[in-house]
Design a protein around this motif. Sequence first.
Motif, short mmCIF file in Angstrom:
data_model
loop_
_atom_site.label_atom_id
_atom_site.label_comp_id
_atom_site.label_asym_id
_atom_site.label_seq_id
_atom_site.Cartn_x
_atom_site.Cartn_y
_atom_site.Cartn_z
N ILE A 41 -5.09 -8.90 0.29
CA ILE A 41 -5.17 -8.00 1.28
C ILE A 41 -6.48 -7.26 1.70
CG2 ILE A 41 -4.42 -5.60 2.23
CD1 ILE A 41 -1.80 -6.29 0.68
N GLY A 42 -7.22 -7.71 2.75
CA GLY A 42 -8.37 -6.86 2.97
C GLY A 42 -9.61 -7.53 2.26
N LEU A 72 1.25 -11.57 9.24
CA LEU A 72 0.98 -10.00 9.21
C LEU A 72 -0.33 -9.73 9.07
CD1 LEU A 72 1.84 -7.01 8.76
CD2 LEU A 72 2.21 -7.51 6.39
N VAL A 73 -0.96 -9.33 10.23
CA VAL A 73 -2.51 -9.56 10.32
C VAL A 73 -3.11 -8.13 10.22
CG1 VAL A 73 -4.32 -10.57 11.75
CG2 VAL A 73 -2.17 -11.48 11.74
N GLY A 74 -3.93 -7.88 9.41
CA GLY A 74 -4.70 -6.54 9.48
C GLY A 74 -5.92 -6.57 10.11
N GLY A 75 -6.99 -6.77 9.31
CA GLY A 75 -8.39 -6.80 9.81
C GLY A 75 -8.67 -7.44 11.23
N GLU A 83 2.64 -10.85 0.91
CA GLU A 83 1.30 -10.58 0.92
C GLU A 83 0.71 -10.58 -0.59
OE1 GLU A 83 -0.32 -8.14 4.62
OE2 GLU A 83 0.82 -6.92 3.44
N GLU A 90 0.71 -1.20 -0.01
CA GLU A 90 0.16 0.08 0.05
C GLU A 90 0.91 1.26 0.01
OE1 GLU A 90 -2.25 -0.88 3.62
OE2 GLU A 90 -3.66 -2.32 2.70
N GLY A 98 -2.42 -11.11 4.29
CA GLY A 98 -3.46 -11.39 3.45
C GLY A 98 -4.59 -12.16 3.95
N SER A 99 -5.91 -11.38 4.66
CA SER A 99 -7.03 -12.24 4.93
C SER A 99 -6.47 -13.29 5.85
CB SER A 99 -7.80 -12.64 3.90
OG SER A 99 -8.10 -11.49 3.05
#
Length: 235
Positions: A150-151, A210-213, A145, A126, A190-191
């Motif tokens: 991603i997301g 690598l964790v986002g949401g 990722e 990003e 990525g998700s």
Amino acid sequence: MAAAASAFLASQLPAPKSSPSSLSGLRHACLHTDQAFFRKIDSHLTLSAPRTPSRPVLAMAASGKAHVVVAPPFVYIDQVKNSLTDRIEISAQNSWVGKGGAFTGEISVEQLADIGCKWVILGHSERRHVIDSVPGWDDVVIAYEPVWAIGTGKVATPQQAQEVHVAVRDWLRKNVSADVASKTRIIYGGSVNGSNSAELAKQEDIDGFLVGGASLKGPEFAVIVNSVTSKKVAA
Ligand SMILES: O=C[C@H](O)COP(=O)(O)O
């Protein structure tokens, strides 16, 4: 400060053979910007974070098993750091990678270190950073990722992720050293969620996430952290 050219490295990696045909073109195109580098400022896994980490996150961190790093937005770094135990380290989501000088609005690694921030994410897809060189590999973590993951709720299969992680490790072996290849943590993003992390974590070359949401949901985040096996925690 920090890391190899992510686009350069990525451009030398093959698209995973196990990609489904519906995603193969997209995956191949996206692969060129899919690697991010985490550079420890002082001395992987990095996560988005809410302003105040939840109790399950703190409880999980206190268990002392996984290496957990949270990456809040710049403006919340100090607040999040003050609400955490020392067991959880702090990462910035980006930093200025050029040499010193007057660059109003940029934040340097020296400034991040000054507030106790030990890690920084460089080259997230990003951000589209391209980083020039890696002075030392000891504190670098590489994140793979797929941009399409991603997301989006579309996660790579364990086989797809493993295939790319192997390719990254092979690249390190050929271009850096066998020692760096075996020691560098390569994490997947990525998700990632509480339902898919266990199968992903079983793959030999997936060393963390690598964790986002999902990092914003305390109990689910704890499931993800605990899915990282002891072998990889010890690595
Ligand atoms: O920064 C976070 C990663 O890009 C992954 O995000 P995600 O877990 O929401 O897909």
